[in-house]
Design a protein around this motif. Sequence first.
Motif, mmCIF file in Angstrom:
data_model
loop_
_atom_site.group_PDB
_atom_site.id
_atom_site.type_symbol
_atom_site.label_atom_id
_atom_site.label_comp_id
_atom_site.label_asym_id
_atom_site.label_seq_id
_atom_site.Cartn_x
_atom_site.Cartn_y
_atom_site.Cartn_z
ATOM 1 N N TRP A 152 0.831 -1.220 0.000
ATOM 2 C CA TRP A 152 0.000 0.000 0.000
ATOM 3 C C TRP A 152 0.856 1.255 0.000
ATOM 4 O O TRP A 152 0.505 2.253 -0.627
ATOM 5 C CB TRP A 152 -0.943 0.002 1.208
ATOM 6 C CG TRP A 152 -2.135 -0.871 0.965
ATOM 7 C CD1 TRP A 152 -2.407 -2.079 1.519
ATOM 8 C CD2 TRP A 152 -3.194 -0.602 0.037
ATOM 9 N NE1 TRP A 152 -3.571 -2.596 1.007
ATOM 10 C CE2 TRP A 152 -4.081 -1.704 0.086
ATOM 11 C CE3 TRP A 152 -3.489 0.450 -0.834
ATOM 12 C CZ2 TRP A 152 -5.222 -1.788 -0.686
ATOM 13 C CZ3 TRP A 152 -4.632 0.374 -1.605
ATOM 14 C CH2 TRP A 152 -5.482 -0.740 -1.526
ATOM 15 N N LEU A 153 1.992 1.198 0.716
ATOM 16 C CA LEU A 153 2.866 2.374 0.734
ATOM 17 C C LEU A 153 3.388 2.679 -0.667
ATOM 18 O O LEU A 153 3.490 3.834 -1.062
ATOM 19 C CB LEU A 153 4.038 2.139 1.695
ATOM 20 C CG LEU A 153 3.696 2.382 3.161
ATOM 21 C CD1 LEU A 153 4.880 2.020 4.045
ATOM 22 C CD2 LEU A 153 3.300 3.841 3.382
ATOM 23 N N TYR A 154 3.706 1.587 -1.407
ATOM 24 C CA TYR A 154 4.214 1.800 -2.765
ATOM 25 C C TYR A 154 3.193 2.519 -3.643
ATOM 26 O O TYR A 154 3.541 3.370 -4.451
ATOM 27 C CB TYR A 154 4.560 0.457 -3.424
ATOM 28 C CG TYR A 154 5.882 -0.113 -2.993
ATOM 29 C CD1 TYR A 154 7.043 0.626 -3.099
ATOM 30 C CD2 TYR A 154 5.959 -1.407 -2.488
ATOM 31 C CE1 TYR A 154 8.255 0.096 -2.692
ATOM 32 C CE2 TYR A 154 7.162 -1.938 -2.076
ATOM 33 C CZ TYR A 154 8.318 -1.181 -2.183
ATOM 34 O OH TYR A 154 9.512 -1.699 -1.788
ATOM 35 N N VAL A 155 1.915 2.151 -3.504
ATOM 36 C CA VAL A 155 0.922 2.743 -4.409
ATOM 37 C C VAL A 155 0.355 4.049 -3.870
ATOM 38 O O VAL A 155 -0.325 4.767 -4.593
ATOM 39 C CB VAL A 155 -0.237 1.777 -4.718
ATOM 40 C CG1 VAL A 155 0.259 0.564 -5.465
ATOM 41 C CG2 VAL A 155 -0.999 1.398 -3.481
ATOM 42 N N VAL B 120 -2.815 11.027 -5.811
ATOM 43 C CA VAL B 120 -3.056 11.880 -6.979
ATOM 44 C C VAL B 120 -4.364 11.489 -7.651
ATOM 45 O O VAL B 120 -5.179 12.345 -7.996
ATOM 46 C CB VAL B 120 -1.880 11.767 -7.980
ATOM 47 C CG1 VAL B 120 -2.219 12.484 -9.280
ATOM 48 C CG2 VAL B 120 -0.620 12.345 -7.371
ATOM 49 N N LEU B 121 -4.556 10.182 -7.815
ATOM 50 C CA LEU B 121 -5.706 9.722 -8.604
ATOM 51 C C LEU B 121 -7.040 9.965 -7.904
ATOM 52 O O LEU B 121 -8.014 10.323 -8.552
ATOM 53 C CB LEU B 121 -5.560 8.231 -8.932
ATOM 54 C CG LEU B 121 -4.573 7.889 -10.033
ATOM 55 C CD1 LEU B 121 -4.606 6.402 -10.330
ATOM 56 C CD2 LEU B 121 -4.892 8.665 -11.307
ATOM 57 N N ALA C 236 -12.630 11.492 -7.889
ATOM 58 C CA ALA C 236 -13.621 12.442 -7.383
ATOM 59 C C ALA C 236 -14.340 13.186 -8.516
ATOM 60 O O ALA C 236 -15.574 13.206 -8.548
ATOM 61 C CB ALA C 236 -12.959 13.407 -6.403
ATOM 62 N N PRO C 237 -13.620 13.771 -9.496
ATOM 63 C CA PRO C 237 -14.323 14.467 -10.578
ATOM 64 C C PRO C 237 -15.266 13.547 -11.352
ATOM 65 O O PRO C 237 -16.372 13.948 -11.715
ATOM 66 C CB PRO C 237 -13.195 14.950 -11.491
ATOM 67 C CG PRO C 237 -11.989 14.973 -10.652
ATOM 68 C CD PRO C 237 -12.163 13.932 -9.611
ATOM 69 N N ILE C 238 -14.818 12.308 -11.548
ATOM 70 C CA ILE C 238 -15.677 11.389 -12.292
ATOM 71 C C ILE C 238 -16.960 11.126 -11.522
ATOM 72 O O ILE C 238 -18.057 11.095 -12.083
ATOM 73 C CB ILE C 238 -14.927 10.064 -12.579
ATOM 74 C CG1 ILE C 238 -13.873 10.325 -13.646
ATOM 75 C CG2 ILE C 238 -15.897 8.970 -13.009
ATOM 76 C CD1 ILE C 238 -13.623 9.203 -14.583
#
Lengths: 309, 368
Positions: free
Chosen positions: A32-35, A41-42, A48-50
């Motif tokens: 999880w730390l890696y991602v 950012v995503l 959220a915008p989607i």
Amino acid sequence: MTEFEAFADMQPSLSPALSPAQISPRANLAGWLYVSPLVLVLVPFFVAPILVVLAASFFATDGFGGLTPGFTLASYVEVLHSALTLKLYLATIKFTVVTWIFTLIIGFFVAYFLVFHVRNQLLAIGLFLLCTVPFWTSNIIRMISWIPLLGKEGLINQALLGLGVIRQPLEVLLFSDLAVVIAYVHQLTIFMIVPIFNSMARIDKKLIEAAIDAGASRFDIMRLIVVPMSKSGIALGTIFVVSIVMGDFFVVKVMSGGGSASVVSAFYEDVGVLQYPSAAASAVLLTLVLVAIVSLILRTVDIRQEITR
Amino acid sequence: MKSDRGDIELAGVCKSFDGVTNVVDGVNLKIADGAYCCFIGPSGCGKTTILRMIAGHEDPTAGEIVIGGQNVVGLAPVQRRTAMMFQSYALFPHLTVRDNIAFALRVRGMSKADRLRAADAMIEKVRLTQFADRLPAQLSGGQQQRVALARAAITEPRVLLLDEPLSALDEQLRVQMRQELRRMQQELGITFIHVTHTQLEAIALADLVVVMEQGRIKQAGAARDVYAHPHDRYVAEFMGGQNVLSGRVEKVNGSTFTLAQAAPDGIEVPLQARSTVSVGDKIDIAVRRDDVALVRPGRELPPGCTTLLPSRVLAIEYQGYFVKVMLDTVPDDAFVAYVPEKTFFADPFTVGDVVMATWATGSALPLA
């Protein structure tokens, strides 16, 4: 049992996929730390915008930009019932297919040339960078630059007139579907070159030699070895090109001189006249269509395996 | 009509990649039809380049390559009717075993039914039937090797070229596949040219062993000739199994000469083919490690032994059926005796023991 049968029975152990239960909590945390940077950012800038757009597509509107929270399928019914939607999709798909064909052919052969014909690696890298030169300037400037080349008074028309090939300047060169395709191809070929180059560069040159040894012609090598082994690059490039063309309205607008429209340009105009829910519904529909196309492309190749290779 | 013979003649073959140094430097060699020929030498000696020139993947800078009486320089591999098995196999990773093997037939325009039938027959021959639909990545090293062999053999070439075919395998499999290669060669009855850097592999397989150094052939001959009668120090040391000693000729007496050495009475060496030895010459001689006998000082020498070299035991390695005893007999070179296990353990030495190294005079071999 002969010794040959004995070792024919030995099967190489293909590493089985680890089930989540087999992964220790510690490794899980590290994962999880890696991602996490990507997630950080995503989530706010993509997910959220989607979700906002998805929500807005179900809202009602007062026609002046005001949204009434609620759940109505009115916008979808409107979009799906409009004859314009189908027309726009057909137009956009036409641009997409034509652009895809040209970028694929050009991209494939440029990559092929760079990988298999340029012996000097430094030269190959130099030529590769040359492909990126158009991107040293902004999209708008690139669009404008077409006018002195393709316009009525442009270089091509002047040259053809001068040579006496034509009497009247060709109108079709600028502000036309042709111009749109030219601009797309110019802009997007690099998105084909890069992934195809990448997968081709990983083809072991010994395979080509082995094919020659077997008696394969140049065409056989391309057809039976290079193309199948570049499949993942072609698929990746196709995803880039298709999603960019399908999601574009700017190039269509500028290069067609307003004569052609695309799916996005239609809902861009909806936004202009404050029809947020129908714009949102169109956007959701386009997203679904693109997801469908991309998943179809991904079905043909195992991109994941390709990238980790 | 094209010749079906797979005899090969290399005449003055040179290859230079940079125009300055010759990687292959004037190689002359005749390989008989249906022979198993091994090129052996350290890496960079030009053996692979020769193979690639015979295969048609590299053009010689000078010289002729004749296969079956026809000069093939400039011809494509297909026209030469050679097939190559690449180091690390170069199997097409996106094609199944069957399609890999049928590839050459496919590009020759054979119909699908015919080529798959031919491929299946070949797959059976290399005992891969149950793996026919697998991809190369799903096979073990030995299986991949057999796919590569089948792929090369399916076109019925008159010469099969193998570039270090066994180097990617582990020791046990290597010995197994070595037999497999020899069996295939006899079954197909075609010329095999095999490049290796493993001495054991070469002498176990080859009818003709070609030892190379820096682009030149040092010695070519039957495995036993090359191993037991090396021409010079390089071949003797490279093929192994020999002790090489050097010294000056002290006196020449009829059929033997005496080499000045650490030995009290010098070393007596038969003249054999080397007839022009004169006093004062500095020459090398070879003595097979398994010909060396070790006796304790003061004990009686075995019959036929005239040379006696006092030595100290430096190290002992148990090798199973023999024991490798390393000695300080000569100052600059290694000197090793392979003592049969039973002989050794009848009266075992320990490190530091003083022993006498001796051998039957007739077994010493003067080198060029």
